[in-house]
Design an enzyme around this catalytic site. Sequence first.
Site, PDB file in Angstrom:
ATOM      1  N   PRO A  75       0.822  -1.212   0.000  1.00  0.00           N
ATOM      2  CA  PRO A  75       0.000   0.000   0.000  1.00  0.00           C
ATOM      3  C   PRO A  75       0.857   1.264   0.000  1.00  0.00           C
ATOM      4  CG  PRO A  75      -0.841  -1.590   1.572  1.00  0.00           C
ATOM      5  CD  PRO A  75       0.473  -2.116   1.095  1.00  0.00           C
ATOM      6  N   GLU A  76       0.435   2.246  -0.787  1.00  0.00           N
ATOM      7  CA  GLU A  76       1.128   3.520  -0.857  1.00  0.00           C
ATOM      8  C   GLU A  76       0.330   4.558  -0.077  1.00  0.00           C
ATOM      9  OE1 GLU A  76       2.352   4.401  -4.903  1.00  0.00           O
ATOM     10  OE2 GLU A  76       2.451   2.263  -5.386  1.00  0.00           O
TER      11      GLU A  76
END
Length: 285
Positions: free
Chosen positions: A2-3
Amino acid sequence: MPELPEVETVMRGLRPSLEGRVLRKVVQRRDDLRFPLPERFSERLTGRTVKRLSRRAKYVLAHLDDDMVLFFHLGMSGRVTILPKGERPPLGAHDHIIFETDDDEEIRYCDPRRFGMMDLVCQSELSAHKAFRDLGPEPLGNEFSGPVLFEKIKNKKTNIKAAILDQRVVVGIGNIYACEALHLSRMAPDRIASTLSQKEAEILASTIRDVLNRAIEAGGSSLRDYVQASGELGYFQHSWTVYGREGEVCRHCPSGGLSGQTAKPVIQRIQQNGRSTFYCPECQH
């Protein structure tokens, strides 16, 4: 992994269930994730009130009433799910940490690969913690701008994609949003960072901010394991202009491409620093 948009979405989703709530019970089902959990982890959290939630880079932070901060990183496969009373399936093998609040909600941290992490640190020591001490500016904050980006990259001999993936330059950007921002800025991913002009740094900084904000509005991009804290999928993957679109027509090039070729330009994929980069060789220079 996840960013920033996915982590921001998780943090916002947790706020209604955690902010102002007492952690009535904390169940720790193992002693470690990627790293060992702090000593007396469950005991130190039980009975604490969560004053507020925030995000720094790709970490979610829970600020507690004893001036301690619980923070976590989702790693490759971590997810946090809110379960109201009466809607709780049996615990799975990878449900490692369970938080119960005084409002009868349960928050489960599940991480099959255990590349995520959790830690507890005093608020006054947070900025010196190894997870935070070398981080660059937040791309959505006032401390990030074109001039700031230009100063950070003007002497860098690496490619521009690697430069904006460097968390010391700007935090929270991973492979997906680096590809998207460079495509929308019409900048070749293999261009040397130090060759960008001040004007180009302004364009890239503005595009990074815009891409991340639009991704947050869409709930992030659901790829592999990521879901929102509510259990819903993110939808920004449907808006990708370049990532994962190898062999597909570039949506930004006019028909025939910029050089007048008869065939429409298509997205290509190359390897950079061990990661796939998607770009359009016609409109990115």
